[in-house]
Design an enzyme around this catalytic site. Structure first.
Site, PDB file in Angstrom:
ATOM      1  N   SER A 129       0.936  -1.203  -0.276  1.00  0.00           N
ATOM      2  CA  SER A 129      -0.069   0.066   0.020  1.00  0.00           C
ATOM      3  C   SER A 129       0.984   1.296   0.034  1.00  0.00           C
ATOM      4  O   SER A 129       1.661   1.332   0.599  1.00  0.00           O
ATOM      5  CB  SER A 129      -0.963  -0.028   1.164  1.00  0.00           C
ATOM      6  OG  SER A 129      -1.457   1.167   1.101  1.00  0.00           O
ATOM      7  N   LYS A 183      -4.636  -6.725   3.358  1.00  0.00           N
ATOM      8  CA  LYS A 183      -4.605  -5.564   2.459  1.00  0.00           C
ATOM      9  C   LYS A 183      -5.990  -5.338   1.937  1.00  0.00           C
ATOM     10  O   LYS A 183      -6.298  -4.077   1.785  1.00  0.00           O
ATOM     11  CB  LYS A 183      -3.598  -5.803   1.160  1.00  0.00           C
ATOM     12  CG  LYS A 183      -3.884  -4.953   0.165  1.00  0.00           C
ATOM     13  CD  LYS A 183      -3.112  -3.550   0.627  1.00  0.00           C
ATOM     14  CE  LYS A 183      -2.915  -2.477  -0.238  1.00  0.00           C
ATOM     15  NZ  LYS A 183      -3.735  -2.226  -1.488  1.00  0.00           N
ATOM     16  N   HIS A 186      -7.575  -3.430   4.645  1.00  0.00           N
ATOM     17  CA  HIS A 186      -7.207  -2.057   4.612  1.00  0.00           C
ATOM     18  C   HIS A 186      -7.654  -1.323   3.726  1.00  0.00           C
ATOM     19  O   HIS A 186      -8.293  -0.248   3.972  1.00  0.00           O
ATOM     20  CB  HIS A 186      -5.611  -2.324   4.096  1.00  0.00           C
ATOM     21  CG  HIS A 186      -4.698  -0.767   3.840  1.00  0.00           C
ATOM     22  ND1 HIS A 186      -5.086  -0.219   2.542  1.00  0.00           N
ATOM     23  CD2 HIS A 186      -4.164  -0.122   4.380  1.00  0.00           C
ATOM     24  CE1 HIS A 186      -4.391   0.669   2.472  1.00  0.00           C
ATOM     25  NE2 HIS A 186      -3.926   1.088   3.493  1.00  0.00           N
ATOM     26  N   ASN A 187      -8.006  -1.804   2.609  1.00  0.00           N
ATOM     27  CA  ASN A 187      -8.798  -0.877   1.467  1.00  0.00           C
ATOM     28  C   ASN A 187     -10.044  -0.936   1.741  1.00  0.00           C
ATOM     29  O   ASN A 187     -10.575   0.542   1.772  1.00  0.00           O
ATOM     30  CB  ASN A 187      -8.618  -1.690   0.275  1.00  0.00           C
ATOM     31  CG  ASN A 187      -7.212  -1.208  -0.622  1.00  0.00           C
ATOM     32  OD1 ASN A 187      -6.150  -1.162   0.002  1.00  0.00           O
ATOM     33  ND2 ASN A 187      -7.240  -1.495  -1.947  1.00  0.00           N
ATOM     34  N   GLU A 190     -10.089   1.980   4.032  1.00  0.00           N
ATOM     35  CA  GLU A 190      -9.692   3.221   3.368  1.00  0.00           C
ATOM     36  C   GLU A 190     -11.107   3.667   2.481  1.00  0.00           C
ATOM     37  O   GLU A 190     -11.091   4.863   2.331  1.00  0.00           O
ATOM     38  CB  GLU A 190      -8.650   2.938   2.245  1.00  0.00           C
ATOM     39  CG  GLU A 190      -8.385   3.594   1.041  1.00  0.00           C
ATOM     40  CD  GLU A 190      -7.468   3.097  -0.008  1.00  0.00           C
ATOM     41  OE1 GLU A 190      -6.467   2.326   0.371  1.00  0.00           O
ATOM     42  OE2 GLU A 190      -7.894   3.235  -1.442  1.00  0.00           O
TER      43      GLU A 190
HETATM   44  C1  6PG Z   1      -3.142   1.270  -1.584  1.00  0.00           C
HETATM   45  C2  6PG Z   1      -4.585   1.625  -2.406  1.00  0.00           C
HETATM   46  C3  6PG Z   1      -4.450   1.130  -3.702  1.00  0.00           C
HETATM   47  C4  6PG Z   1      -5.477   1.484  -4.708  1.00  0.00           C
HETATM   48  C5  6PG Z   1      -6.754   0.896  -4.586  1.00  0.00           C
HETATM   49  C6  6PG Z   1      -7.899   1.469  -4.470  1.00  0.00           C
HETATM   50  O1  6PG Z   1      -3.199   0.791  -0.551  1.00  0.00           O
HETATM   51  O2  6PG Z   1      -2.416   1.903  -2.107  1.00  0.00           O
HETATM   52  O3  6PG Z   1      -5.511   1.158  -1.721  1.00  0.00           O
HETATM   53  O4  6PG Z   1      -4.329  -0.411  -3.664  1.00  0.00           O
HETATM   54  O5  6PG Z   1      -5.698   2.877  -4.582  1.00  0.00           O
HETATM   55  O6  6PG Z   1      -6.566   0.015  -5.770  1.00  0.00           O
HETATM   56  O7  6PG Z   1      -8.562   1.917  -5.578  1.00  0.00           O
HETATM   57  P1  6PG Z   1     -10.280   1.929  -6.110  1.00  0.00           P
HETATM   58  O8  6PG Z   1     -10.648   3.113  -5.283  1.00  0.00           O
HETATM   59  O9  6PG Z   1     -10.215   2.211  -7.300  1.00  0.00           O
HETATM   60  O10 6PG Z   1     -10.730   0.504  -5.685  1.00  0.00           O
END
Ligand code: 6PG
Length: 480
Positions: A129, A183, A186-187, A190
């Protein structure tokens, strides 16, 4: 030929940057390979200082690596990854290590690890990430895979990871797909964090009439305090950007339809399967889907809304309430994300140290934030913590924030401003802390129409009622 200790396959921007990061650390010599040589040549020309060892085919790539050969694949997740793994297993030998650094679905990683292991080669799915900048200067890295591969891989990954409070942001998360699972979560967090910040912006803008530039300054100020995080920092940057062509705030020129590449959806799908209510994350995913339905939005734009618009008597007090609502909702998103990690670890047999995960998220990654230290402390104090939000530090946050949170959610509802992540997080919080839930009634309904049975509060056993209106007759049900 110069022998490299690490190789990178796939030289799009993430791969190129990771290769440059590796090459910049003492002791590393980096082999590079890309399907079309043009990209390899471009990278060689642009960065002679990296002293890359370039290969034209997989055989040459394998020959350029010292043993155990270690290669990180940085190609788009999906079929491309399988093709590269197949090609590498042809030229690698038992004991070598193939690392997939893309955003792979963890079940694919489990499948690939099993298949590659049969050849004697190690396969490691590693979540990376931090975007392009992180890949170059120090990402947060979440590797899975075998203990054997970690022996070789650990020092290399530690050399390129971000450093937070003197510690590299990488740890061996667990076996096979554990790294990609973490991960993925994590997303998901996010997504929730981004949606919460977006709701905070929208409420402040519509509630106080402040301009994006003024709200940028508010976010910068928040970034000095307990909300300090990368996402708050970049939000301030995005909001102050002016469009060169129109002179308008750029945020007003950007089409309001959010895209996604799928990791948020995976988090929600996986959590549904695990039975974990990641409602804040789910609302963030749904908010992106709703935004991307222009025909429905156009058709619904004349639907009735509240007669009164939001009226904020004291803008500063309102902004502080929004800040507290954001903080409380963010704690819920993390709490739910860690619940999913615990459930995933149990389901797949991974020994994941929650405190370590919070530690490696302190630097390099997109959700890096000041309060991650508090999460590490919470799990250090009580490794068996059943819900992060019940740790003493977060109980204090809730005590401080809840009135503001309730007031913001009710202001939003009254004014017809959508705040799905704020409000669902609050509903989750109230659901979690409730003495009694109406789930009792749901059980009654299920028993009424489907004889699905229920348990009682006052005695053991399984029961079914002979539903007769004003008088209940119950019978104990033999479930054996
Ligand atoms: C990271 C990000 C990276 C990317 C994702 C999210 O941890 O560096 O999460 O993996 O930005 O793919 O992308 P989307 O918003 O397009 O789903």
């Amino acid at each position: 030929m110069t022998q490299a200790n690490i190789g990178v396959v796939g030289l799009a921007v993430m791969g190129s940057n990771l290769a440059r990061n590796l090459a910049s650390r003492e002791g590393n010599t980096v082999a590079i390979f890309n399907r079309s040589y043009e990209k390899t040549q471009t990278l060689l020309d642009a960065h002679p200082e990296a002293e890359f060892v370039a290969a034209k085919d997989y055989a040459e790539f394998a020959a350029s690596l010292s043993k155990p050969r270690t290669a990180i694949i940085m190609v788009q997740a999906g079929k491309g990854t399988d093709a590269v793994i197949d090609a590498l297993t042809e030229v690698f030998e038992p004991g070598d290590i193939i690392v997939d650094g893309g955003n792979a679905l963890f079940t694919d990683t489990i499948r690939r690890e099993k298949a590659v292991r049969e050849t004697g080669i190690n396969f490691v799915g590693a979540g990376i990430s931090g975007g392009e900048e992180g890949a170059l200067n120090g990402p947060s890295i979440m590797p899975g895979g075998s203990d054997e591969s970690w022996v070789t891989l650990g020092p290399i990954l530690k050399s390129i990871a971000a450093v937070a409070e003197g510690e590299p942001c990488v740890t061996h998360v667990g076996h096979d797909g554990a790294g990609h699972f973490v991960k993925m979560i994590h997303n998901g967090i996010e997504y929730a964090d981004m949606q919460l910040i977006a709701e905070a912006y929208d409420l402040i803008r519509r509630g106080t009439g402040k301009t994006p530039a003024e709200i940028s300054a508010i976010f910068s100020e928040w970034n000095e305090g307990e909300l300090e995080s990368y996402l708050i920092e970049i939000t301030a940057e995005v909001l102050k950007q002016v469009d060169a062509e129109t002179g308008k705030p750029l945020v007003d020129v950007i089409l309001d339809q959010a895209g996604s590449k799928g990791t948020g959806v995976w988090t929600v799908q996986t959590s549904l399967d695990l039975g974990i209510p990641v409602s804040g994350i789910a609302e963030a995913v749904f908010a992106r889907s709703l935004s991307s339905k222009p025909a429905q939005r156009a058709a619904a734009s004349s639907l009735p809304g509240p007669s009164e618009t939001i009226s904020v008597a004291d803008p500063d007090a309102f902004i502080e309430n929004v800040r507290l609502a954001l903080y409380a909702s963010k704690v819920i998103a993390y709490s739910q994300g860690f619940d999913a990690i615990v459930a995933g670890a149990e389901q797949y047999g991974w020994d994941i140290k929650k405190g370590e995960i919070a530690k490696i998220w302190r630097g390099g990654c997109i959700i890096r934030a000041r309060f991650l230290n508090r999460i590490t402390e919470a799990y250090a104090e009580n490794p068996g913590l059943v819900a992060l939000v019940t740790a003493p530090f977060f109980v204090d946050v809730m005590a401080r924030a809840q009135d503001a949170w309730r007031s913001v959610v009710s202001d939003a509802a009254k004014a017809g401003i959508p705040a799905p992540a704020f409000s669902s997080s609050l509903a989750y919080y109230d659901g979690l802390r409730a003495d009694r839930l109406p789930a009792a009634l749901v059980q009654g309904q299920r028993d009424f129409f489907g004889a699905h049975t229920y348990k009682r509060t006052d005695k053991d056993g399984t029961f079914h009622t002979l539903w007769s209106g004003d008088r209940t007759e119950i019978e104990a049900v033999d479930t054996h």
